[in-house]
Design a protein around this motif. Structure first.
Motif, short mmCIF file in Angstrom:
data_model
loop_
_atom_site.label_atom_id
_atom_site.label_comp_id
_atom_site.label_asym_id
_atom_site.label_seq_id
_atom_site.Cartn_x
_atom_site.Cartn_y
_atom_site.Cartn_z
N THR A 64 20.10 1.16 -2.32
CA THR A 64 19.23 -0.01 -2.28
C THR A 64 18.55 -0.25 -3.62
O THR A 64 18.50 -1.39 -4.12
CB THR A 64 18.17 0.16 -1.18
OG1 THR A 64 18.81 0.31 0.08
CG2 THR A 64 17.24 -1.04 -1.12
N SER A 100 21.00 -1.51 -6.21
CA SER A 100 21.42 -2.91 -6.05
C SER A 100 20.24 -3.87 -6.03
O SER A 100 20.38 -5.01 -5.60
CB SER A 100 22.24 -3.05 -4.77
OG SER A 100 21.46 -2.68 -3.65
N HIS A 101 19.07 -3.35 -6.42
CA HIS A 101 17.86 -4.19 -6.55
C HIS A 101 17.40 -4.79 -5.22
O HIS A 101 17.07 -5.96 -5.13
CB HIS A 101 18.09 -5.32 -7.57
CG HIS A 101 18.58 -4.83 -8.90
ND1 HIS A 101 17.80 -4.07 -9.75
CD2 HIS A 101 19.78 -4.97 -9.51
CE1 HIS A 101 18.50 -3.78 -10.84
NE2 HIS A 101 19.72 -4.30 -10.72
N GLY A 102 17.39 -3.97 -4.20
CA GLY A 102 16.77 -4.40 -2.95
C GLY A 102 17.73 -4.58 -1.80
O GLY A 102 18.94 -4.43 -1.93
N LEU A 103 17.14 -4.92 -0.66
CA LEU A 103 17.90 -5.09 0.58
C LEU A 103 17.43 -6.37 1.26
O LEU A 103 16.23 -6.61 1.41
CB LEU A 103 17.66 -3.89 1.51
CG LEU A 103 18.39 -3.89 2.85
CD1 LEU A 103 19.87 -3.66 2.65
CD2 LEU A 103 17.80 -2.82 3.78
N GLU A 104 18.36 -7.19 1.66
CA GLU A 104 18.01 -8.42 2.35
C GLU A 104 17.53 -8.09 3.77
O GLU A 104 18.17 -7.33 4.49
CB GLU A 104 19.21 -9.35 2.42
CG GLU A 104 19.65 -9.90 1.07
CD GLU A 104 20.80 -10.87 1.21
OE1 GLU A 104 21.17 -11.18 2.36
OE2 GLU A 104 21.34 -11.29 0.18
N TRP A 105 16.41 -8.71 4.14
CA TRP A 105 15.93 -8.51 5.50
C TRP A 105 15.10 -9.71 5.91
O TRP A 105 14.50 -10.40 5.09
CB TRP A 105 15.14 -7.21 5.64
CG TRP A 105 13.85 -7.17 4.86
CD1 TRP A 105 13.72 -7.22 3.51
CD2 TRP A 105 12.53 -7.07 5.39
NE1 TRP A 105 12.40 -7.15 3.15
CE2 TRP A 105 11.64 -7.05 4.29
CE3 TRP A 105 12.01 -6.97 6.68
CZ2 TRP A 105 10.26 -6.96 4.45
CZ3 TRP A 105 10.63 -6.87 6.84
CH2 TRP A 105 9.77 -6.86 5.73
N ASN A 106 15.11 -9.99 7.19
CA ASN A 106 14.42 -11.14 7.75
C ASN A 106 13.00 -10.72 8.12
O ASN A 106 12.79 -9.97 9.08
CB ASN A 106 15.18 -11.65 8.99
CG ASN A 106 14.63 -12.95 9.52
OD1 ASN A 106 13.43 -13.19 9.46
ND2 ASN A 106 15.52 -13.77 10.05
N LYS A 119 25.12 -1.61 5.37
CA LYS A 119 25.05 -2.80 4.52
C LYS A 119 25.36 -2.50 3.05
O LYS A 119 25.83 -3.39 2.33
CB LYS A 119 23.65 -3.42 4.62
CG LYS A 119 23.29 -3.94 5.99
CD LYS A 119 24.26 -5.00 6.47
CE LYS A 119 23.88 -5.53 7.85
NZ LYS A 119 24.87 -6.51 8.36
N LYS A 120 25.11 -1.28 2.60
CA LYS A 120 25.21 -1.01 1.17
C LYS A 120 26.49 -0.30 0.75
O LYS A 120 26.78 -0.20 -0.44
CB LYS A 120 24.00 -0.15 0.73
CG LYS A 120 22.69 -0.94 0.70
CD LYS A 120 22.77 -2.08 -0.28
CE LYS A 120 21.53 -2.93 -0.31
NZ LYS A 120 21.64 -4.06 -1.24
#
Length: 544
Positions: free
Chosen positions: A311, A314-320, A390-391
């Motif tokens: 994470t 890859s400069h972060g994780l997409e999340w809602n 996800k990664k």
């Protein structure tokens, strides 16, 4: 949905349930499924006493009237101070289902073994549903559900607390949370079923229920009025089930001390305690911190490390945010409750503060605060797999999960071996009541009365077991919660009747009160027996 798709949807949860079955057989050997094998549930030491309470609570309850109110009332177990099957943690769900068939069930009969098997299977099945919903890969989901089936906080409860082993209800709640379509009827069913298992689990599931309603409102999947209506209906269903099964029979007796003692230590997620890790060292903790045992396992820690590294890389994780914020908020609240108002890091207490007034009633009801971390524990598990899903490339994720599973199981092997030894050891219950007089007592008397009546008196195990086997009642035993005001009133009335030498002819009296024993035993008639039998001071009216 076409036939092939329906077949896949049906067969995959079954495959996950088979994972639970394999884990059950590996850890228990399967002998506990024998309904007539009850000796493993009876004993007087610190570990066995809880199992005994669960089992004997059922043995008395099965012979109580089917048509009574509350339906969970257990009048023969505790006499005038009796309460409900709820407060012996005897899994009311199964007790109520099996009670109408008492006439055809063998004597004795236990269902704890079946419950453990069912809980393993349901734990794996709901884990699979969650992991497949977030990752859409059957191999990863099937591998991941083994981690959940071997979750250390759940396995730790196998030593004694079989109702609390049903942590699959937490996964069921989390599955309803991550599920795209909202189902109010599923929530009503889950709340009702959980209320018929254990109050602590109900509190946690109710928290997930509220978080799900907040999520649906923030995602505009429901309006405010709709969420309020669903919340009201869910609350009504839950309270009705609690009322019918007998949650409210002990009044204010549900409130008890201990909050801040049975807490979760800050180090709990990485503390393997004694024997839960080969590589990690047991951390020193407070005397009551065992109640918050929540070791994640070395394999999950490895998954978290890899996931966090990927994470950051890859400069972060997409999340809602709207989707996850209610669950994060719930997790924070449960974590703060779990570490209690005496926050400890290892053997050092860092902070101590007074309990805020709005929270104080909850702390008196749910004193074993450390348990409240369990939903957070499973959220961490889910998060670990979500990040990996996800990664990483699918093949890499599969290899990593299998590798970390091997690490998890290998590192926990001493604890798993202890559990297997516990279940496969051959238990034999030998009652200390060996004198020939007990045969005549079983024939002559209908009640056993402790003087004074109280919760968990000395020698309650053999006497309650004797009463259950011979269709007698007992006025004191062991309950999770009691109505102390009722006990005090009954004790005063009993003492007054004994002072007046009013002995019931169908009752055997067992004395722990020395002065009252000296008084009453000196006034018995020639037809009565007053003396010791197997070390117990008893008065048996008209025994001769």
């Amino acid at each position: 949905m076409n036939d092939a798709a329906w077949h896949r949807e049906a067969i995959n949860p079954v495959s996950a349930s088979l994972v639970g079955l394999v884990v059950f057989v590996a850890l228990t050997g399967g002998r506990v499924l024998d309904p007539g094998y009850v000796d493993w549930l009876i004993g007087q030491d610190a570990i066995m006493v809880d199992r005994t309470m669960h089992y004997l609570g059922w043995e008395f309850f099965r012979h109580s009237p089917v048509l009574q109110f509350p339906l969970g009332a257990n009048p023969a177990y505790g006499g005038e101070i009796s309460s409900s099957i709820v407060f012996t943690d005897s899994i009311p769900l199964l007790a109520l289902l099996l009670k109408p068939f008492d006439g055809v069930l063998p004597e004795p009969f236990q269902y704890s073994g079946f419950w453990i098997l069912a809980s393993f299977c349901l734990q794996a099945m709901f884990a699979w549903k969650i992991l497949f919903a977030i990752g859409n890969d059957r191999i990863l989901a099937l591998t991941g559900c083994v981690f959940f089936a071997l979750a250390p906080p759940a396995l730790w409860r196998l030593t004694a607390h079989y109702a609390l082993f049903a942590q699959w209800v937490l996964l069921a709640g989390l599955y309803l949370y991550v599920r795209r379509p909202f189902s109010s009827s599923s929530w009503y069913l889950l709340l009702a079923v959980t209320a018929l298992i254990h109050a602590y689990l109900l509190f946690m599931v109710a928290g997930i229920f509220v978080a799900d309603l907040l999520q649906r409102r923030w995602l505009a999947q429901a309006n405010t009025a709709g969420c309020v209506a669903v919340f009201g209906a869910g609350t009504t269903v839950t309270v009705l089930v609690m009322w019918v099964v007998g949650y409210f029979m002990v009044g204010t007796g549900v409130e008890i001390g201990g909050f801040g003692y049975y807490r979760m230590n800050v180090l709990a997620p990485v503390d393997p305690d004694s024997g839960w890790s080969i590589l990690l060292r047991d951390q020193k903790q407070g005397p009551g911190d065992y109640g918050g045992f929540s070791y994640l396992g070395l394999g999950i820690l490895g998954l978290l490390f890899v996931g966090l590294y990927e994470t950051l890389k890859s400069h972060g994780l997409e999340w809602n945010a709207k989707r996850l914020a209610p669950l994060v908020l719930l997790s924070l609240c449960l974590y703060l409750f779990a570490i209690s108002n005496h926050i400890a890091f290892g053997s050092h207490e860092l902070i101590s503060y007074g309990v805020p007034a709005p929270v104080e009633p909850l702390t008196r009801i749910f004193r074993a605060a450390g348990r409240m971390f369990w939903p957070v524990f499973y959220v961490i598990y889910i998060a670990a797999f979500y990040i990996v899903f996800k990664k990483l490339e699918i093949k890499t994720a599969r290899i990593l999960c299998v590798l970390m599973l091997l690490v998890q199981v290998s590192d926990m092997s001493p604890a798993l071996a202890r559990l297997r030894d516990m279940f496969t050891s051959r238990y034999t219950w030998s009652s200390p009541l060996t004198s020939l007089e007990w045969t005549d007592i079983a024939a002559k008397y209908r009640h056993i009365v402790f003087v004074p009546p109280k919760n968990e008196p000395a020698n309650w195990v053999p006497l309650a077991h004797f009463a259950a086997r011979n269709g007698m009642t007992v006025n004191a035993a062991y309950f999770g919660r009691v109505d102390n005001a009722k006990i005090d009133r009954v004790a005063r009335e009993l003492a007054l009747s004994l002072y007046r030498n009013e002995l019931s002819r169908d009752t055997l009296y067992v004395f722990e009160d020395g002065p009252l024993w000296a008084l009453v035993s000196g006034r018995v008639s020639k037809a009565d027996f007053a003396g010791e039998i197997d070390g117990l001071r008893v008065i048996a009216p008209n025994f001769r």
